[in-house]
Motif scaffolding. Structure first.
Motif, PDB file in Angstrom:
ATOM      1  N   ILE A 141       2.264   4.665  11.517  1.00  0.00           N
ATOM      2  CA  ILE A 141       2.260   4.634  10.054  1.00  0.00           C
ATOM      3  C   ILE A 141       1.630   3.321   9.602  1.00  0.00           C
ATOM      4  O   ILE A 141       2.017   2.236  10.047  1.00  0.00           O
ATOM      5  CB  ILE A 141       3.694   4.741   9.487  1.00  0.00           C
ATOM      6  N   GLU A 142       0.656   3.449   8.708  1.00  0.00           N
ATOM      7  CA  GLU A 142      -0.056   2.280   8.200  1.00  0.00           C
ATOM      8  C   GLU A 142       0.034   2.283   6.676  1.00  0.00           C
ATOM      9  O   GLU A 142      -0.344   3.266   6.033  1.00  0.00           O
ATOM     10  CB  GLU A 142      -1.513   2.386   8.648  1.00  0.00           C
ATOM     11  N   SER A 143       0.547   1.217   6.127  1.00  0.00           N
ATOM     12  CA  SER A 143       0.656   1.094   4.675  1.00  0.00           C
ATOM     13  C   SER A 143      -0.494   0.257   4.137  1.00  0.00           C
ATOM     14  O   SER A 143      -1.022  -0.614   4.840  1.00  0.00           O
ATOM     15  CB  SER A 143       1.976   0.414   4.297  1.00  0.00           C
ATOM     16  N   ALA A 144      -0.859   0.504   2.904  1.00  0.00           N
ATOM     17  CA  ALA A 144      -1.872  -0.322   2.253  1.00  0.00           C
ATOM     18  C   ALA A 144      -1.267  -1.705   2.029  1.00  0.00           C
ATOM     19  O   ALA A 144      -0.154  -1.830   1.510  1.00  0.00           O
ATOM     20  CB  ALA A 144      -2.297   0.299   0.931  1.00  0.00           C
ATOM     21  N   VAL A 145      -1.980  -2.744   2.447  1.00  0.00           N
ATOM     22  CA  VAL A 145      -1.531  -4.129   2.293  1.00  0.00           C
ATOM     23  C   VAL A 145      -2.406  -4.797   1.247  1.00  0.00           C
ATOM     24  O   VAL A 145      -3.640  -4.766   1.343  1.00  0.00           O
ATOM     25  CB  VAL A 145      -1.606  -4.892   3.637  1.00  0.00           C
ATOM     26  N   PHE A 146      -1.761  -5.393   0.250  1.00  0.00           N
ATOM     27  CA  PHE A 146      -2.472  -6.070  -0.828  1.00  0.00           C
ATOM     28  C   PHE A 146      -2.305  -7.571  -0.631  1.00  0.00           C
ATOM     29  O   PHE A 146      -1.185  -8.095  -0.716  1.00  0.00           O
ATOM     30  CB  PHE A 146      -1.923  -5.626  -2.187  1.00  0.00           C
ATOM     31  N   LYS A 147      -3.437  -8.265  -0.359  1.00  0.00           N
ATOM     32  CA  LYS A 147      -3.400  -9.697  -0.061  1.00  0.00           C
ATOM     33  C   LYS A 147      -4.138 -10.469  -1.140  1.00  0.00           C
ATOM     34  O   LYS A 147      -5.127  -9.999  -1.703  1.00  0.00           O
ATOM     35  CB  LYS A 147      -4.083  -9.983   1.285  1.00  0.00           C
ATOM     36  N   ASP A 148      -3.619 -11.647  -1.397  1.00  0.00           N
ATOM     37  CA  ASP A 148      -4.332 -12.618  -2.231  1.00  0.00           C
ATOM     38  C   ASP A 148      -3.901 -14.008  -1.794  1.00  0.00           C
ATOM     39  O   ASP A 148      -3.205 -14.153  -0.774  1.00  0.00           O
ATOM     40  CB  ASP A 148      -4.109 -12.362  -3.728  1.00  0.00           C
ATOM     41  N   LYS A 149      -4.274 -15.030  -2.538  1.00  0.00           N
ATOM     42  CA  LYS A 149      -3.989 -16.408  -2.124  1.00  0.00           C
ATOM     43  C   LYS A 149      -2.491 -16.714  -2.063  1.00  0.00           C
ATOM     44  O   LYS A 149      -2.078 -17.652  -1.403  1.00  0.00           O
ATOM     45  CB  LYS A 149      -4.714 -17.395  -3.041  1.00  0.00           C
ATOM     46  N   ARG A 150      -1.663 -15.897  -2.709  1.00  0.00           N
ATOM     47  CA  ARG A 150      -0.217 -16.131  -2.700  1.00  0.00           C
ATOM     48  C   ARG A 150       0.463 -15.554  -1.467  1.00  0.00           C
ATOM     49  O   ARG A 150       1.573 -15.908  -1.131  1.00  0.00           O
ATOM     50  CB  ARG A 150       0.428 -15.498  -3.938  1.00  0.00           C
ATOM     51  N   GLY A 151      -0.212 -14.612  -0.794  1.00  0.00           N
ATOM     52  CA  GLY A 151       0.384 -13.937   0.353  1.00  0.00           C
ATOM     53  C   GLY A 151      -0.007 -12.477   0.340  1.00  0.00           C
ATOM     54  O   GLY A 151      -1.157 -12.137   0.050  1.00  0.00           O
ATOM     55  N   PHE A 152       0.952 -11.591   0.607  1.00  0.00           N
ATOM     56  CA  PHE A 152       0.643 -10.169   0.613  1.00  0.00           C
ATOM     57  C   PHE A 152       1.849  -9.364   0.162  1.00  0.00           C
ATOM     58  O   PHE A 152       2.973  -9.850   0.121  1.00  0.00           O
ATOM     59  CB  PHE A 152       0.161  -9.701   1.991  1.00  0.00           C
ATOM     60  N   PHE A 153       1.561  -8.104  -0.154  1.00  0.00           N
ATOM     61  CA  PHE A 153       2.586  -7.145  -0.548  1.00  0.00           C
ATOM     62  C   PHE A 153       2.213  -5.810   0.072  1.00  0.00           C
ATOM     63  O   PHE A 153       1.040  -5.442   0.112  1.00  0.00           O
ATOM     64  CB  PHE A 153       2.630  -6.991  -2.081  1.00  0.00           C
ATOM     65  N   PHE A 154       3.217  -5.095   0.577  1.00  0.00           N
ATOM     66  CA  PHE A 154       2.997  -3.704   0.948  1.00  0.00           C
ATOM     67  C   PHE A 154       4.294  -2.933   0.790  1.00  0.00           C
ATOM     68  O   PHE A 154       5.379  -3.486   0.902  1.00  0.00           O
ATOM     69  CB  PHE A 154       2.396  -3.539   2.352  1.00  0.00           C
ATOM     70  N   GLU A 155       4.150  -1.668   0.487  1.00  0.00           N
ATOM     71  CA  GLU A 155       5.278  -0.758   0.360  1.00  0.00           C
ATOM     72  C   GLU A 155       5.592  -0.257   1.768  1.00  0.00           C
ATOM     73  O   GLU A 155       4.830   0.525   2.326  1.00  0.00           O
ATOM     74  CB  GLU A 155       4.871   0.387  -0.565  1.00  0.00           C
ATOM     75  N   SER A 156       6.700  -0.709   2.341  1.00  0.00           N
ATOM     76  CA  SER A 156       7.009  -0.349   3.726  1.00  0.00           C
ATOM     77  C   SER A 156       7.572   1.063   3.857  1.00  0.00           C
ATOM     78  O   SER A 156       7.459   1.674   4.913  1.00  0.00           O
ATOM     79  CB  SER A 156       7.969  -1.358   4.351  1.00  0.00           C
ATOM     80  N   PHE A 157       8.145   1.579   2.781  1.00  0.00           N
ATOM     81  CA  PHE A 157       8.640   2.948   2.836  1.00  0.00           C
ATOM     82  C   PHE A 157       8.665   3.545   1.439  1.00  0.00           C
ATOM     83  O   PHE A 157       9.161   2.933   0.491  1.00  0.00           O
ATOM     84  CB  PHE A 157      10.043   3.025   3.447  1.00  0.00           C
ATOM     85  N   ASN A 158       8.124   4.735   1.341  1.00  0.00           N
ATOM     86  CA  ASN A 158       8.177   5.550   0.140  1.00  0.00           C
ATOM     87  C   ASN A 158       8.383   6.964   0.664  1.00  0.00           C
ATOM     88  O   ASN A 158       7.504   7.517   1.336  1.00  0.00           O
ATOM     89  CB  ASN A 158       6.867   5.431  -0.646  1.00  0.00           C
ATOM     90  N   ARG A 159       9.535   7.532   0.402  1.00  0.00           N
ATOM     91  CA  ARG A 159       9.891   8.814   1.032  1.00  0.00           C
ATOM     92  C   ARG A 159       8.848   9.898   0.765  1.00  0.00           C
ATOM     93  O   ARG A 159       8.460  10.623   1.679  1.00  0.00           O
ATOM     94  CB  ARG A 159      11.271   9.261   0.572  1.00  0.00           C
ATOM     95  N   GLN A 160       8.392  10.008  -0.465  1.00  0.00           N
ATOM     96  CA  GLN A 160       7.427  11.063  -0.792  1.00  0.00           C
ATOM     97  C   GLN A 160       6.117  10.854  -0.032  1.00  0.00           C
ATOM     98  O   GLN A 160       5.581  11.790   0.564  1.00  0.00           O
ATOM     99  CB  GLN A 160       7.168  11.115  -2.302  1.00  0.00           C
ATOM    100  N   LYS A 161       5.597   9.638  -0.041  1.00  0.00           N
ATOM    101  CA  LYS A 161       4.338   9.360   0.674  1.00  0.00           C
ATOM    102  C   LYS A 161       4.514   9.550   2.175  1.00  0.00           C
ATOM    103  O   LYS A 161       3.627  10.070   2.855  1.00  0.00           O
ATOM    104  CB  LYS A 161       3.858   7.939   0.379  1.00  0.00           C
TER     105      LYS A 161
END
Length: 183
Positions: free
Chosen positions: A14-34
């Protein structure tokens, strides 16, 4: 969320979309529907577990038997591990085969392991924090496993065996031939 089939039937990376910028990153590790859309199955997890281990620790190969079998969605929150899944489903076309993948806090990959599989990992980094989502509650009377060094698999745990840290319980586990098989 993207699911990539492994060589084992019903087991997915399972690979989640990772959103990175100068502050770090964010990703949704689990979304039941997706998650359910990606793997084409239910993702009704009921228990989350976290373990922390040091370099060279091997945990597994563990599973729960019968009605207490668990599907797992696993990921590494800190560090890196070699994650291993073994298909114990007698009627599966991949019965008796294993799959190994490096999961790390850097690659943000997850592995979905369905019911009827044994699971284990070795710690490749100084320490690792490992997260498990389970679709069934833990039941001590149903726990079982296969020795990490079963010659049927000859798993390369990616650590020198002289550095391996293995619990007494795991050293005493039986081999694949004596394991509970999911029919």
């Amino acid at each position: 969320m993207k699911a990539t089939a492994t060589k084992l039937k019903d087991c997915f990376i399972i690979e989640s979309a990772v959103f990175k910028d100068k502050r770090g990153f964010f990703f949704e590790s689990f979304n039941r529907q997706k998650f359910e859309d990606a793997i084409g199955q239910s993702g009704a997890f009921v228990q989350d577990n976290i373990s922390v281990s040091g370099y060279g620790v091997i945990r597994g190969l563990h599973f729960q038997m019968g009605e207490h079998a668990q599907a797992k969605l696993v990921q590494v929150l800190q560090g890196a591990v070699l994650d291993v899944a073994v298909d114990l489903r007698e009627k599966s076309e991949t019965f008796g085969q294993y799959f190994a993948i490096e999961l790390s806090a850097d690659n943000n990959l997850q592995l979905y392991i369905p019911r009827g599989f044994a699971h284990g990992f070795s710690v490749l980094s100084e320490t690792a924090m490992f997260s498990y989502k389970c679709d069934n509650f833990y039941n001590k009377a149903s726990e079982s496993g296969i020795r990490y060094d079963d010659p049927k698999f000859n798993i390369d745990w990616k650590i020198p065996m002289k550095s391996a840290e293995i619990s007494e319980k795991d050293v005493l586990l039986g081999d694949f031939q004596s394991a509970y098989i999911f029919k």
